[in-house]
Enzyme design. Structure first.
Site, short mmCIF file in Angstrom:
data_model
loop_
_atom_site.label_atom_id
_atom_site.label_comp_id
_atom_site.label_asym_id
_atom_site.label_seq_id
_atom_site.Cartn_x
_atom_site.Cartn_y
_atom_site.Cartn_z
N ASP A 131 49.52 36.72 45.53
CA ASP A 131 49.89 35.49 44.85
C ASP A 131 51.29 35.65 44.29
OD1 ASP A 131 47.62 34.09 45.30
OD2 ASP A 131 46.68 34.50 43.37
N ASP A 440 43.40 34.94 41.72
CA ASP A 440 42.93 34.73 40.35
C ASP A 440 42.02 33.51 40.20
OD1 ASP A 440 44.81 32.78 40.72
OD2 ASP A 440 46.21 33.52 39.21
N ASP A 444 39.99 31.27 45.31
CA ASP A 444 40.45 32.48 46.02
C ASP A 444 39.28 33.38 46.39
OD1 ASP A 444 43.20 31.95 45.98
OD2 ASP A 444 43.40 32.72 43.94
#
Length: 726
Positions: A131, A440, A444
């Protein structure tokens, strides 16, 4: 949670290799033991086996049943001993000890391991899909640029440049269209803001513009909320004022998405202007300029709505889809989220280690590109090859074959949804990559579950994301991810060290016992002695080599892929040299020991006991010195850093002391006799000489092709030539 509830039961790359090694060794051990059993039984029943005094053990018609059974049991014991020696039963213990020790140490590096096997899998990772927000960046967002209508407000928090009408609408849109909140701080000296980092940045900006959060919230009632999701890239709210009963629809989201839905914009003076081609180009240029500075671009828009079209029934209101067209653009803001200190060095370390870092983000492609350059994921615009930067939608719509071709090249994926992230992970794994994924959000979770190693963020991560992960990064920092890679490689290297050490012990003991059993019908290393060797070498040896700390050398070599052999050519070289030395020396003592040790004048039984004790003691001391060699399979100086590892030095010292106790005080249990000081020197010389021999052996070059492929390749060529001729 439903999509991740099924456990695939997939084995890690190391488990696959260990199973292969264990199966191979088991087959070899059983085959050899069976062969020895047949040979010894044949020798026994044909009258070729003799006792220590020279008498034949079995004579047809003369030897009674009891003696025959005793002889057969002794032979079976010798065969079983060979199986015990051959099978490295300490391997699972070594793996578990290594993983558990590393797991404990990784806590100090801000990594909480939830699944033990993830420690070693991370060492095999070939790519990390990370990310952006909070992992590569600090997740401390502030509005640094703002466009109100066609005017750039500088500084962005200067509310005096705004007309009262647009200021009122902005306050209403910021205060009501949010999941965050503004409230007085505990000390009463200022304010605190809650919400996601993006929400907090916009709320802080609104407060600086002069927004009174509570007062604005009290002036209208919320009719319906359309929450933000990663597919739509926007959030909306429908409001009705308490005084004028007018309905306003406020939208906030990705700048280019909101701009595409706008037909007008409100200028800083409060006047409404239509968005023509020139204005559209101006706003797009503004968005691209901010994105190129690695700013996250968010647009705020609104529209009025006819009161009579608003559903009145609660059920209809709950199902109401807010209109998204014909909006009036109020503002475009650029939010800065600076890169974390040390991220560029961490990415470079991954690159040097052969691990490709890919950024997967929901941000604008230009913003993602700018951050990637800043972090070192992309070097410069000139270096960007085709498909290294791609949008999630583009990747999603590619045909399967082309998607596999493109996935290898991707460095940055912008405007991606969690499903795009999952698709990228699945494609890379299909191509044979060992994939680590950071995440997070709840969305996901499928990608974290699908990846070989799922890394959830400990601070920003949701509970669902953490439950789906293998390792939790406690400080949300990419540098901690790199430390996990380093520890993972250390785990793999330590397991390889133990396998080299264990196989040397097993091969040497196996050959010595097999040769002695077949040639003389007796074994120099009896069952109790070999069990003692297994106990001290498997348990203590595993613990000694499991506690070797990671070195910088580990991050300067490529990752171990799925198809790499567990026992490398370097390990085979070290193993074979040590095994040949030990087998040669100890077999010389087995067959010529009485002459070499000057025991010819001793009683036969005592001489055999002394000879076998020297063989046993020399064998154990060889393994103690071989532990030092196993520490550094590729380096000449095997003693470097040994004093820093107190576990290792303590275990080696303990093993040596226990061996002295066995020989000198517990001989009747191990079937040994006490040795004189000169025989102890002989045993020490046997053990010590194995060290310089191993060092010299490391000068021998090894082929790059795995030894197994030397045999597989000609077979493959043969099959291919037959197919071609047919």
């Amino acid at each position: 949670m439903a999509s991740i509830s099924e456990d695939t039961g997939e084995e890690t790359p190391l488990q696959v290799r260990l199973n292969g090694v264990a199966t191979f060794i088991g087959i070899v051990g059983l085959t050899v033991a069976l062969s020895v059993l047949i040979v010894l039984l044949t020798r026994f029943f044909t009258g070729n086996s003799k006792n220590a005094d020279g008498s034949v053990q079995f004579v047809r018609g003369k030897t009674n049943i009891g003696q025959t059974i005793d002889g057969v049991i002794k032979i079976i014991t010798a065969a079983v001993t060979i199986v015990v020696v051959a099978v490295p039963e300490g391997l699972p213990l070594a793996v578990t000890l290594t993983l558990a020790y590393s797991m404990k140490k990784m806590m100090a590096d801000k990594a909480l391991v939830r699944r033990l096997s993830a420690c070693e899998t991370m060492g095999s990772a070939t790519t990390i899909c990370s990310d952006k927000t909070g992992t590569l960046t600090l997740n401390q967002m502030t509005v640094v640029e703002a466009y109100i209508g066609s005017k750039q407000v500088d500084p962005p928090e200067d509310g005096s440049q705004l007309n009262a009408a647009i200021s009122s609408l902005l306050d209403e849109g910021i205060a009501q269209n949010t999941a965050g909140s503004v409230f007085p701080s505990k000390d009463g000296a200022g304010i605190d803001v809650s919400g996601s980092p993006t929400e907090k940045a916009i709320l802080h900006w609104g407060v600086k513009l002069g927004m009174n959060f509570d007062a604005v919230r009290s002036e209208s009632i919320i009719l319906h909320v359309s929450p933000f999701n990663s597919t739509k890239k926007r959030a909306g709210v429908a409001l009705r004022g308490w005084t004028d009963s007018q309905v306003h629809l406020h939208w906030k989201g990705a700048a280019e998405v909101i701009l595409a839905s706008c037909s007008q914009f409100m200028d800083a003076d409060g006047s409404l202007q239509s968005i023509d081609e020139d204005n559209k180009v101006f706003f797009k240029d503004a968005i691209e300029t901010m994105a190129a500075k690695s700013l996250r671009c968010v647009a705020i828009a609104y529209r009025t709505y006819e009161t009579d079209k608003v559903p009145t029934d609660d059920e209809q209101l709950a199902q109401w889809t807010l209109p998204e067209d014909d909006l009036v653009l109020l503002a475009i803001v650029g939010i800065k989220d600076p890169c974390r200190p040390g991220v560029k060095d961490a990415v470079k370390l991954c690159s040097d280690a052969g691990v490709k870092v890919r950024m997967v983000t929901g941000d604008n492609i230009q913003t993602a590109k700018a951050i990637a350059v800043e972090c070192g994921i992309l070097f410069s615009d000139a270096d960007n090859v085709e498909y290294s930067i791609i949008e999630g939608k583009t990747f999603r719509e590619l045909p399967d074959k082309e998607r596999e071709h493109v996935a290898k090249r991707i460095s940055v994926m912008g405007r991606s949804s969690p499903s795009d992230k999952l698709l990228l992970v699945q494609t890379l794994r299909k191509l044979g990559e060992v994939v680590a994924v950071t995440g997070d959000g709840t969305n996901d979770a499928p990608a974290l579950h699908e990846a070989d190693i799922g890394l959830a963020m400990g601070i920003q991560g949701t509970e669902v994301a953490k439950e789906s992960s293998d390792i939790i990064i406690l400080d949300d920092n990419f540098s901690s991810v790199v430390k996990v890679v380093r520890w993972g490689r250390s785990v793999y290297a330590n397991i390889q060290k133990f396998i080299q050490f264990q196989l040397t012990v097993n091969v040497a003991a196996l050959v010595i016992n097999v040769v002695a059993a077949v040639s003389s019908g007796d074994v120099p290393l009896n069952t109790v002695q070999l069990l003692w060797v297994n106990l001290i070498m498997d348990t203590l040896g595993a613990l000694a080599l499991a506690t070797e700390p990671p070195t910088d050398h580990l991050m300067h070599r490529p990752p171990v892929g799925r198809r790499e052999p567990l026992v490398t050519n370097i390990m085979w070289r070290n193993l074979i040299i040590q095994a040949i030395y030990q087998v040669t020396v100890l077999l010389i003592f087995n067959f010529c020991g009485k002459t070499v040790l000057n025991l010819k004048n001793e009683p036969s039984e005592h001489a055999n006991m002394v000879k076998n004790t020297v063989i046993f003691n020399g064998f154990v001391l060889c393994q103690i010195f071989n532990e030092f060699n196993a520490r550094k399979p590729e380096e000449m100086n095997v003693f470097e850093g040994v004093t820093k590892n107190h576990f290792f030095t303590g275990i080696v010292g303990t093993t040596f002391i226990l061996q002295i106790i066995i020989i000198e005080f517990l001989g009747k249990f191990a079937t040994t006799v006490k040795l004189s000081w000169n025989l102890w020197l002989v045993c020490l010389a046997i053990g010590i000489f194995s060290w310089p021999l191993a060092v010299v052996g490391k000068l021998i070059p090894v082929p790059e092709t795995p030894l197994a492929m030397v045999f597989v390749k000609p077979y493959q060529r043969c099959v291919a030539s037959r197919c071609n001729s047919n």
